[in-house]
Design an enzyme around this catalytic site. Structure first.
Site, PDB file in Angstrom:
ATOM      1  N   GLY A  86      33.703  13.889 -25.698  1.00 32.97           N
ATOM      2  CA  GLY A  86      32.835  13.638 -24.784  1.00 32.97           C
ATOM      3  C   GLY A  86      32.187  12.234 -24.795  1.00 32.97           C
ATOM      4  O   GLY A  86      32.118  11.494 -25.905  1.00 32.97           O
ATOM      5  N   ARG A 108      39.793  15.132 -23.716  1.00 31.56           N
ATOM      6  CA  ARG A 108      39.945  15.952 -24.791  1.00 31.56           C
ATOM      7  C   ARG A 108      41.363  16.335 -24.792  1.00 31.56           C
ATOM      8  O   ARG A 108      41.838  17.049 -23.715  1.00 31.56           O
ATOM      9  CB  ARG A 108      38.894  17.237 -24.571  1.00 31.56           C
ATOM     10  CG  ARG A 108      37.490  17.096 -24.718  1.00 31.56           C
ATOM     11  CD  ARG A 108      36.527  18.305 -24.882  1.00 31.56           C
ATOM     12  NE  ARG A 108      35.148  17.863 -24.514  1.00 31.56           N
ATOM     13  CZ  ARG A 108      34.438  17.632 -25.408  1.00 31.56           C
ATOM     14  NH1 ARG A 108      34.587  16.983 -26.725  1.00 31.56           N
ATOM     15  NH2 ARG A 108      33.015  17.251 -25.046  1.00 31.56           N
ATOM     16  N   ASP A 148      33.752  14.605 -33.955  1.00 30.64           N
ATOM     17  CA  ASP A 148      34.452  15.176 -34.983  1.00 30.64           C
ATOM     18  C   ASP A 148      35.926  15.472 -34.607  1.00 30.64           C
ATOM     19  O   ASP A 148      37.095  15.507 -35.268  1.00 30.64           O
ATOM     20  CB  ASP A 148      33.814  16.366 -35.846  1.00 30.64           C
ATOM     21  CG  ASP A 148      33.579  17.512 -34.933  1.00 30.64           C
ATOM     22  OD1 ASP A 148      33.628  17.353 -33.653  1.00 30.64           O
ATOM     23  OD2 ASP A 148      33.627  18.815 -35.335  1.00 30.64           O
ATOM     24  N   THR A 182      28.930  10.143 -30.219  1.00 29.30           N
ATOM     25  CA  THR A 182      28.681  11.450 -29.558  1.00 29.30           C
ATOM     26  C   THR A 182      27.093  11.721 -29.438  1.00 29.30           C
ATOM     27  O   THR A 182      26.329  11.337 -30.771  1.00 29.30           O
ATOM     28  CB  THR A 182      29.240  12.632 -30.552  1.00 29.30           C
ATOM     29  OG1 THR A 182      28.578  14.015 -30.189  1.00 29.30           O
ATOM     30  CG2 THR A 182      28.856  12.490 -32.025  1.00 29.30           C
ATOM     31  N   ASP A 204      25.642  14.421 -29.949  1.00 29.20           N
ATOM     32  CA  ASP A 204      25.164  15.486 -30.737  1.00 29.20           C
ATOM     33  C   ASP A 204      24.511  15.236 -32.081  1.00 29.20           C
ATOM     34  O   ASP A 204      23.776  15.752 -32.753  1.00 29.20           O
ATOM     35  CB  ASP A 204      26.501  16.163 -30.861  1.00 29.20           C
ATOM     36  CG  ASP A 204      26.688  16.924 -29.682  1.00 29.20           C
ATOM     37  OD1 ASP A 204      26.220  16.913 -28.883  1.00 29.20           O
ATOM     38  OD2 ASP A 204      28.125  17.391 -29.881  1.00 29.20           O
ATOM     39  N   ASP A 242      26.045  15.086 -34.769  1.00 31.79           N
ATOM     40  CA  ASP A 242      26.289  16.119 -35.885  1.00 31.79           C
ATOM     41  C   ASP A 242      27.309  15.589 -36.911  1.00 31.79           C
ATOM     42  O   ASP A 242      28.025  16.246 -37.578  1.00 31.79           O
ATOM     43  CB  ASP A 242      26.788  17.265 -35.188  1.00 31.79           C
ATOM     44  CG  ASP A 242      28.010  16.822 -34.294  1.00 31.79           C
ATOM     45  OD1 ASP A 242      28.377  15.907 -34.143  1.00 31.79           O
ATOM     46  OD2 ASP A 242      28.631  17.798 -33.940  1.00 31.79           O
ATOM     47  N   ARG A 291      26.255  21.008 -28.740  1.00 31.57           N
ATOM     48  CA  ARG A 291      27.050  22.087 -29.190  1.00 31.57           C
ATOM     49  C   ARG A 291      26.791  23.042 -30.342  1.00 31.57           C
ATOM     50  O   ARG A 291      25.625  23.730 -30.048  1.00 31.57           O
ATOM     51  CB  ARG A 291      28.466  21.479 -29.876  1.00 31.57           C
ATOM     52  CG  ARG A 291      29.750  22.141 -29.657  1.00 31.57           C
ATOM     53  CD  ARG A 291      30.819  21.267 -30.100  1.00 31.57           C
ATOM     54  NE  ARG A 291      31.130  20.129 -29.560  1.00 31.57           N
ATOM     55  CZ  ARG A 291      31.874  20.115 -28.253  1.00 31.57           C
ATOM     56  NH1 ARG A 291      32.591  21.361 -28.157  1.00 31.57           N
ATOM     57  NH2 ARG A 291      32.384  19.321 -27.656  1.00 31.57           N
TER      58      ARG A 291
HETATM   59  O1  F6P Z   1      30.014  16.788 -27.853  1.00 25.95           O
HETATM   60  C1  F6P Z   1      28.980  16.333 -26.532  1.00 25.95           C
HETATM   61  C2  F6P Z   1      28.930  17.312 -25.716  1.00 25.95           C
HETATM   62  O2  F6P Z   1      28.192  17.002 -24.692  1.00 25.95           O
HETATM   63  C3  F6P Z   1      28.268  18.591 -26.334  1.00 25.95           C
HETATM   64  O3  F6P Z   1      26.783  18.482 -26.701  1.00 25.95           O
HETATM   65  C4  F6P Z   1      28.669  19.789 -25.486  1.00 25.95           C
HETATM   66  O4  F6P Z   1      28.559  20.964 -25.913  1.00 25.95           O
HETATM   67  C5  F6P Z   1      30.049  19.533 -24.832  1.00 25.95           C
HETATM   68  O5  F6P Z   1      29.927  17.805 -25.200  1.00 25.95           O
HETATM   69  C6  F6P Z   1      30.331  19.701 -23.571  1.00 25.95           C
HETATM   70  O6  F6P Z   1      31.514  19.144 -23.398  1.00 25.95           O
HETATM   71  P1  F6P Z   1      32.238  19.064 -21.927  1.00 25.95           P
HETATM   72  O7  F6P Z   1      31.834  17.846 -21.205  1.00 25.95           O
HETATM   73  O8  F6P Z   1      33.754  18.952 -22.262  1.00 25.95           O
HETATM   74  O9  F6P Z   1      31.911  20.436 -21.184  1.00 25.95           O
END
Ligand code: F6P
Length: 321
Positions: A11, A72, A103, A126, A128, A130, A172
């Site tokens: 992300g 991803r 991660d 990120t 998050d 985390d 997340r």
């Molecule tokens: O890891 C960053 C994040 O924005 C999380 O907070 C969220 O759960 C996820 O990515 C969303 O991913 P995507 O943009 O692939 O839907």
């Protein structure tokens, strides 16, 4: 070492461009060539590389998103995908790699290092926050401020309509954004996956608030808590009969110009990552702990748990009286 690669993966997060800029300019200062890998590990498998010099990162420090694009990449979870990518790196003469991401990206970087001997350095990017081994990740502060601005606006309409609002924020499986923004936004209740509260308790808190004369309330729900904001809102509204709405902030939290804190963090970590690679360090993440640069083995960044601040959660409860 003569040539290194840099990529953003997973992300996107505001401040990634500031980190790329720091990597490119620090490398150039040390007469290292920099190759930008487009679309993260997906671009690595395809050999989608571009040469980057200091002028290529001009006017990017203030921009959200990532100029290198991101993805991803499922193929990178498999050894075959990583072998293909390593071959492309070797073909391009890339000896070290700075991986800016979370991660999932660090798993990829770690295995690339273990299986193919590529020197890797992680930079935590990120929203998050985390990752173990750094007090803050790049993008977290900006996401917090974006979510806070939204909560302040929702509070206006919540107060006017005397409504209960459940605001879902990203993160997340982690509640860092929720806890911090809940405190900054004066939330009535903050629901995070790290300290799951039973829905009955939430319903009771809402009932008590109504009894105390609160006509409107903001409840911040981390997306990882019990199916998220909509589910919690439906359960509470059914049990209490109160007029409630859910607002899912979503990807707006990932965009926008990075805050000063994120730009500074990204600059420090991008700089530190290149210097560490030059010193022969590998398989580590560059982070900031108590305002000092700190290196943590990549594997520990996801295997060890970074805890939310319990004292802040308790404080938030008192301040919601
Ligand atoms: O890891 C960053 C994040 O924005 C999380 O907070 C969220 O759960 C996820 O990515 C969303 O991913 P995507 O943009 O692939 O839907």
């Amino acid at each position: 070492m003569k040539r290194i690669g840099v990529l953003t993966s997973g992300g996107d997060a505001p401040g990634m461009n500031a980190a790329i800029r720091a990597v490119v300019r620090t490398s150039t200062a040390h007469e290292l060539e920099v190759i930008g890998v487009k679309r993260g590990f997906a671009g690595m498998i395809d050999g989608d590389f571009i040469k980057m010099g200091p002028r290529d990162v001009a006017n990017t420090i203030q921009r959200g998103g990532t100029v290198l694009l991101t993805a991803r990449c499922k193929a990178f979870f498999e050894p075959e995908g990583r072998a293909q990518a390593a071959a492309k790196l070797e073909e391009a003469g890339i000896e070290g790699l700075v991986v800016i991401g979370g991660d999932g990206s660090f798993h990829g970087a770690h295995y690339l290092c273990q299986e193919h001997g590529i020197k890797v350095m992680g930079v935590p990017g990120t929203i998050d926050n985390d990752l173990y081994g750094t007090d803050f990740t790049i993008g977290y502060d900006t996401a917090l401020n974006t979510a806070l601005a939204a909560i302040d606006r929702i509070r206006d309409t919540a107060a006017s309509h005397e409504r209960l609002f459940f605001i879902e924020v990203m993160g997340r499986h982690a509640g860092f954004i929720a806890l911090s923004v809940g405190i900054a936004g004066g939330a009535e209740e903050i629901l995070i996956p790290e300290q799951p509260e039973h829905l009955d308790q939430v319903i009771e808190t809402v009932r008590q608030s109504a009894l105390k004369g609160k006509a409107s309330s903001i409840i911040v729900v981390a997306e990882g808590f019990e199916g998220g904001g909509l589910k919690v809102m439906e359960a509470v509204s059914k049990a209490t009969g109160l007029d409630a709405r859910a607002s899912i902030l979503g990807h707006v939290q990932r965009g926008g110009s990075p805050t000063a804190a994120d730009r500074i963090l990204a600059s420090r970590l991008g700089f530190a990552a290149v210097e560490a690679l030059m010193e022969g360090k590998t398989d580590l993440m560059a982070g900031v702990v108590a305002d000092e640069i700190h290196f943590t083995p990549l594997q520990e960044t996801w295997e060890k748990r970074k805890d939310v601040n319990q004292k802040m959660r308790l404080m938030a409860k008192v301040l919601a009286l």
